[in-house]
Design a protein around this motif. Structure first.
Motif, PDB file in Angstrom:
ATOM      1  N   PHE A 167       0.876  -1.175   0.000  1.00 34.27           N
ATOM      2  CA  PHE A 167       0.000   0.000   0.000  1.00 34.27           C
ATOM      3  C   PHE A 167       0.912   1.223   0.000  1.00 34.27           C
ATOM      4  N   ASN A 168       1.178   1.765  -1.186  1.00 36.10           N
ATOM      5  CA  ASN A 168       2.189   2.809  -1.324  1.00 36.10           C
ATOM      6  C   ASN A 168       1.713   3.972  -2.174  1.00 36.10           C
ATOM      7  N   THR A 169       2.250   5.151  -1.881  1.00 39.99           N
ATOM      8  CA  THR A 169       2.166   6.294  -2.782  1.00 39.99           C
ATOM      9  C   THR A 169       3.588   6.764  -3.056  1.00 39.99           C
ATOM     10  N   SER A 170       3.771   7.424  -4.197  1.00 41.70           N
ATOM     11  CA  SER A 170       5.103   7.850  -4.601  1.00 41.70           C
ATOM     12  C   SER A 170       5.148   9.367  -4.757  1.00 41.70           C
ATOM     13  N   ASP A 171       6.339   9.941  -4.563  1.00 42.70           N
ATOM     14  CA  ASP A 171       6.512  11.382  -4.784  1.00 42.70           C
ATOM     15  C   ASP A 171       6.635  11.707  -6.259  1.00 42.70           C
ATOM     16  N   GLY A 172       6.844  10.681  -7.105  1.00 40.56           N
ATOM     17  CA  GLY A 172       7.130  10.901  -8.514  1.00 40.56           C
ATOM     18  C   GLY A 172       8.623  11.080  -8.721  1.00 40.56           C
ATOM     19  N   PRO A 173       9.145  10.836  -9.925  1.00 39.78           N
ATOM     20  CA  PRO A 173      10.593  10.936 -10.176  1.00 39.78           C
ATOM     21  C   PRO A 173      11.185  12.288  -9.829  1.00 39.78           C
ATOM     22  N   ASP A 174      10.396  13.353 -10.021  1.00 39.39           N
ATOM     23  CA  ASP A 174      10.908  14.700  -9.743  1.00 39.39           C
ATOM     24  C   ASP A 174      10.367  15.284  -8.440  1.00 39.39           C
ATOM     25  N   GLY A 175       9.638  14.461  -7.675  1.00 37.69           N
ATOM     26  CA  GLY A 175       9.149  14.906  -6.369  1.00 37.69           C
ATOM     27  C   GLY A 175       7.947  15.813  -6.410  1.00 37.69           C
ATOM     28  N   ARG A 176       7.288  15.940  -7.572  1.00 34.40           N
ATOM     29  CA  ARG A 176       6.181  16.900  -7.694  1.00 34.40           C
ATOM     30  C   ARG A 176       4.953  16.510  -6.865  1.00 34.40           C
ATOM     31  N   PHE A 177       4.857  15.236  -6.460  1.00 36.28           N
ATOM     32  CA  PHE A 177       3.690  14.789  -5.688  1.00 36.28           C
ATOM     33  C   PHE A 177       3.999  14.626  -4.195  1.00 36.28           C
ATOM     34  N   ARG A 178       5.127  15.128  -3.744  1.00 36.49           N
ATOM     35  CA  ARG A 178       5.513  14.967  -2.334  1.00 36.49           C
ATOM     36  C   ARG A 178       4.466  15.579  -1.409  1.00 36.49           C
ATOM     37  N   HIS A 179       3.998  14.767  -0.464  1.00 32.20           N
ATOM     38  CA  HIS A 179       3.004  15.182   0.545  1.00 32.20           C
ATOM     39  C   HIS A 179       1.676  15.621  -0.065  1.00 32.20           C
ATOM     40  N   ARG A 180       1.362  15.162  -1.277  1.00 25.26           N
ATOM     41  CA  ARG A 180       0.124  15.596  -1.920  1.00 25.26           C
ATOM     42  C   ARG A 180      -0.849  14.459  -2.212  1.00 25.26           C
ATOM     43  N   LEU A 181      -0.439  13.212  -2.049  1.00 22.09           N
ATOM     44  CA  LEU A 181      -1.282  12.084  -2.446  1.00 22.09           C
ATOM     45  C   LEU A 181      -1.905  11.382  -1.248  1.00 22.09           C
ATOM     46  N   LEU A 182      -3.187  11.037  -1.399  1.00 22.55           N
ATOM     47  CA  LEU A 182      -3.900  10.222  -0.423  1.00 22.55           C
ATOM     48  C   LEU A 182      -4.567   9.073  -1.179  1.00 22.55           C
ATOM     49  N   LEU A 183      -4.283   7.838  -0.777  1.00 23.16           N
ATOM     50  CA  LEU A 183      -4.827   6.650  -1.439  1.00 23.16           C
ATOM     51  C   LEU A 183      -5.815   5.979  -0.501  1.00 23.16           C
TER      52      LEU A 183
END
Length: 391
Positions: A167-183
């Motif tokens: 059960f994971n979320t990723s920041d994306g390769p460039d970190g654009r999704f850091r602290h922004r995703l909720l699954l």
């Protein structure tokens, strides 16, 4: 005789002559898996209702000129898997693959049908909004693998694998999704918070079950526009807060709030349209709700503050905020509480509003340093809206 009949029926059931049943919502895509381990010398043929539509020979894919499937088929050269994009009712029917080689031959049939739906709709939001992309699959718990991807990125943006305990979320390769995703672990829905323009693009979710031989795909085209500037209105005049849609969809639910108080709502499916006076009656006879677009008009405006709009449907949910500033009145506590010492002077000269803000730079810098943790602080966003007005 009974014994002979039993032996006759068993091979039919085991070979799957009648095919695996697959339901696909209109507008979604589906991949039919061969589950074959190819060596490179196989010939794979795919048929739709007995008509050949595609084949792979020695890892070279070709497609037959079948009008209904124009630009919708995608063959995997390595596995022979067939993907049908933007599935529609005319694509319902029996799909069969046949694998032949000097070593082995096998076949499999899928009965694929389209389920009525709205298809993939573009999702438009503003900078700073939050949006939830809903999978909207019945009995989602029986699917044990859910993968979210963004754009052309091959690595998952978010992943659920129930059997493997992932059960994971990723920041994306460039970190654009850091602290922004909720699954959402129960529904598989993905929420992107405090969106920026760099989050615009295609989001695709793959949904599969290890016991099935197909994968369904849903695609969302997310467009992020620049942030809404503060709405200025002269005291006693009317103001309309737009939701940027031309027409409410049949499954839309819209909620309007003023500083955490519900003041209007629409449930298009149930044909319910309500406006409320507010607990202190401040909005009595002053609200007008557009039943076609969902926009809210406030007449005889006299209250400065934060208005929030929430739009939800089967495919997505959007939250948006407006800072309404009424000239001739001070800022409400909700708009400036916690910002610090702020002197705001509103001066009306020849019909032009001049705003002078003093002592704000140090406080805004502090808020920006904390923004990577959570950008959902309504106080900071309210102040940011005021500064945008000055610019």
């Amino acid at each position: 005789m009974k014994r002979a009949l039993t032996l006759f029926l068993f091979p039919l059931f085991a070979s799957g002559v009648f095919g695996e049943s697959v339901s696909v919502m209109e507008g979604d895509s589906v991949t039919l898996h061969t589950d074959a381990e190819l060596q490179g010398d196989e010939e794979i043929v795919w048929r739709f209702n007995m008509t050949r539509i595609a084949k792979v020979i020695r890892n070279n894919a070709t497609y037959d000129a079948v009008v209904r499937f124009r630009d919708r088929l995608q063959l995997d050269n390595q596995t022979g898997d067939l993907k049908i994009k933007k599935f529609r009712v005319p694509h319902s029917g029996l799909y069969k693959f046949e694998i032949t080689s000097p070593r082995v031959s096998s076949d499999k049939t899928f009965s694929v049908s389209a389920v009525s739906g709205t298809g993939v709709k573009p999702v438009s939001v503003m900078v700073g909004d939050s949006v939830t992309l809903h999978i909207n699959v019945p009995d989602i718990q029986r699917y044990d693998v859910i993968l979210w991807r963004f754009g052309q990125q091959k690595s998952p943006l978010a992943e659920i694998n129930r059997k493997a305990g992932i059960f994971n979320t990723s920041d994306g390769p460039d970190g654009r999704f850091r602290h922004r995703l909720l699954l959402d672990s129960q529904t598989g829905s993905l929420t992107i918070e405090s969106i920026g323009t760099k989050h615009s693009g295609l989001y695709e979710v793959d949904i599969s079950n290890s016991s099935s031989r197909y994968t369904t795909h849903k695609t969302f085209n997310l467009t992020v526009s620049d942030a809404v500037k503060p709405v200025l209105v002269k005291k006693g005049y009317s103001v309309t807060l737009q939701i940027n849609v031309t027409e409410i969809q049949k499954d839309d639910q819209i909620l309007w709030m003023f500083e955490d108080i519900v003041i209007a709502e629409i449930d298009e499916a149930a044909k319910l349209f309500y406006i409320y006076d507010g607990p202190d009656g401040r909005f009595r006879d002053r609200l007008k709700l557009d039943n076609q677009t969902g926009s809210l008009t406030i007449t005889n405006t006299c209250t400065t503050g934060l208005y929030e709009q929430k739009i939800s449907s089967r495919r997505h949910a959007i939250k948006r905020r407006f800072t309404v500033i009424v000239t001739g009145s001070g800022l409400s506590a909700a708009a400036v509480t916690g910002i610090g010492v702020v002197d705001l002077l509103l001066v009306s000269a020849a019909g032009v509003l001049v705003a002078l803000v003093i002592h704000y730079r140090r406080k805004i810098s502090e808020l920006e340093r904390r923004s990577d943790k959570r950008l959902e602080d309504p106080q900071k966003r309210a102040m940011t809206c005021i500064l945008l007005m000055i610019k």
